[in-house]
Scaffold this motif. Structure first.
Motif, short mmCIF file in Angstrom:
data_model
loop_
_atom_site.label_atom_id
_atom_site.label_comp_id
_atom_site.label_asym_id
_atom_site.label_seq_id
_atom_site.Cartn_x
_atom_site.Cartn_y
_atom_site.Cartn_z
N ASP A 77 25.31 -2.54 -13.87
CA ASP A 77 26.41 -3.16 -13.14
C ASP A 77 25.87 -4.38 -12.39
N ARG A 78 26.64 -5.47 -12.37
CA ARG A 78 26.13 -6.75 -11.87
C ARG A 78 26.23 -6.90 -10.35
N SER A 79 26.92 -6.01 -9.65
CA SER A 79 27.15 -6.28 -8.23
C SER A 79 27.15 -5.00 -7.42
N SER A 80 26.12 -4.22 -7.53
CA SER A 80 26.06 -2.94 -6.83
C SER A 80 25.60 -3.09 -5.39
N VAL A 81 26.03 -2.16 -4.56
CA VAL A 81 25.52 -1.99 -3.21
C VAL A 81 24.49 -0.86 -3.24
N LEU A 92 34.07 2.10 0.39
CA LEU A 92 33.65 1.30 -0.76
C LEU A 92 34.20 1.87 -2.06
N ALA A 93 34.21 3.19 -2.17
CA ALA A 93 34.77 3.82 -3.37
C ALA A 93 36.25 3.48 -3.52
N ILE A 108 31.60 -2.67 8.22
CA ILE A 108 30.35 -2.53 7.47
C ILE A 108 30.61 -2.65 5.98
N ALA A 109 31.69 -2.03 5.51
CA ALA A 109 32.05 -2.14 4.10
C ALA A 109 32.31 -3.59 3.72
N ASP A 110 32.95 -4.36 4.61
CA ASP A 110 33.19 -5.77 4.35
C ASP A 110 31.88 -6.50 4.16
N GLN A 111 30.89 -6.25 5.02
CA GLN A 111 29.58 -6.89 4.91
C GLN A 111 28.93 -6.57 3.58
N LEU A 112 28.95 -5.29 3.21
CA LEU A 112 28.29 -4.86 1.99
C LEU A 112 29.01 -5.39 0.76
N GLN A 113 30.33 -5.40 0.80
CA GLN A 113 31.10 -5.87 -0.35
C GLN A 113 30.93 -7.38 -0.57
N THR A 170 27.37 9.89 8.36
CA THR A 170 27.85 8.58 8.80
C THR A 170 27.93 7.62 7.61
N ALA A 171 26.91 7.64 6.76
CA ALA A 171 26.96 6.81 5.55
C ALA A 171 28.13 7.21 4.67
N ASP A 172 28.44 8.50 4.62
CA ASP A 172 29.55 8.97 3.78
C ASP A 172 30.86 8.28 4.14
N VAL A 173 31.05 8.00 5.42
CA VAL A 173 32.30 7.36 5.86
C VAL A 173 32.47 6.00 5.19
N VAL A 174 31.40 5.21 5.17
CA VAL A 174 31.45 3.88 4.56
C VAL A 174 31.52 3.99 3.04
#
Length: 322
Positions: free
Chosen positions: A5-9, A27-28, A312-317, A19-23
């Motif tokens: 995949d070309r754009s993974s986090v 993303l999912a 945080i999801a915005d930053q990662l995406q 806490t990570a599960d929330v983000v």
């Protein structure tokens, strides 16, 4: 996620990190591909990492039991709560220590230098920002009010400082590590201290003493990029972390003065994320206590927790464009 995949986090954290599960759920829901890895353990349990450096560039591949990731196509890396590099469990003694050291400097070095990736936060920036003396110095430079603070291993200097604080003084550890008393784990909390309590033990290592702020309440401000989410904390304890079941939280407004200082502080220390703690007086003065560059946040009120997760999801995406 399909292979290549070309754009993974890439999320680096342990398997129990709720806490990570929330983000990751956010993303999912957005359809953003994610690879989760705990490098300190997973690379001993079926995962592998290969990287090649040439004059023309860098290539690498991360393989897990279910994923294959081209390391040149990682858009973002979220450095959360990965396990320490301790080496394979089947080794012991110097062999295990050697393996752990090679993993830290090898795997850790590769994952900290992925070409074009956006880091939240970069691990080396995290480490530099965790030193409390560096935090206090940066806070001063960037416009925060800072309580009068002394770091010393001189008993006389410590006694004089503590005795001279009109509002009282507190002691706080410079770093928290696992600590046991009579075989039972103990946490070293921020606590009141008096000059007469200080002994020659002060001379064994540096101690941090601070003027006690006559606070009306505490604030936890969670900064993500140029966004800030603050909650007021009312607690019967000097250190609200001690009995979180007794504290009350509610969103609180952030002044322009504090917002500017937060943005400046993050920029100087090259952080995308920071969890700031403040003591606020009855007059509305915000005193900087510390900034954890990887502090927890999912314990806050649901609306604040959701807003932080989205940020945080915005930053990662967005990746390098964030």
């Amino acid at each position: 996620m399909t292979s290549d995949d070309r754009s993974s986090v890439l999320v680096l954290t342990n398997s129990r990190d709720v806490t990570a599960d929330v983000v990751l759920r956010v993303l999912a829901g957005r359809g953003v591909p994610v690879v989760r890895l705990d490098p300190g353990t997973d690379l001993h349990e079926g995962a592998s990492l290969t990287t090649r450096y040439r004059t023309t560039g860098q290539r690498g591949t991360l393989r897990t039991p279910t994923r294959r990731l081209d390391l040149t196509r990682v858009r973002s890396v979220w450095m959360r709560r990965a396990s320490p590099y301790e080496g394979p469990a089947q080794l012991d003694g110097q062999e295990r220590r050697f393996a752990a050291t090679q993993s830290l400097w090898g795997t850790g070095g590769v994952l900290a230098s992925l070409p074009g990736a956006h880091y939240v936060n970069h691990p080396w920036a995290n480490r530099a920002a965790e030193y409390k003396p560096a935090q206090l110095a940066a806070a001063q430079r960037n416009g925060f009010r800072v309580p009068d603070t002394l770091i010393t291993n001189e008993l006389g200097a410590a006694q004089e400082f503590v005795a001279g604080q009109v509002t009282g003084a507190v002691y706080k550890p410079l770093w928290n590590i696992a600590y046991e008393v009579a075989g039972r784990p103990r946490q070293v909390w921020v606590r009141d201290v008096r000059a007469g309590e200080l002994t020659a033990g002060v001379e064994v290592f540096p101690h941090l003493f601070q003027a006690k702020v006559a606070k009306a309440f505490d604030v936890r401000l969670t900064a993500v990029g140029d966004r800030a989410f603050a909650v007021r904390i009312d607690s019967p304890d000097l250190d609200w972390r001690r009995r979180q079941d007794l504290m009350a939280c509610a969103p609180v407004a952030v002044s322009e003065e504090v917002s500017r200082a937060v943005t400046s502080y993050l920029g100087e220390l090259r952080l995308v994320y920071g969890a700031f703690d403040f003591a606020v007086t009855a007059a509305g003065e915000w005193y900087f206590l510390e900034c954890n560059p990887n502090g927890q946040w999912a314990w806050q009120p649901p609306e604040t927790t959701d807003a932080i997760a989205q940020a945080i999801a915005d930053q990662l995406q967005r990746g390098p464009d964030a």
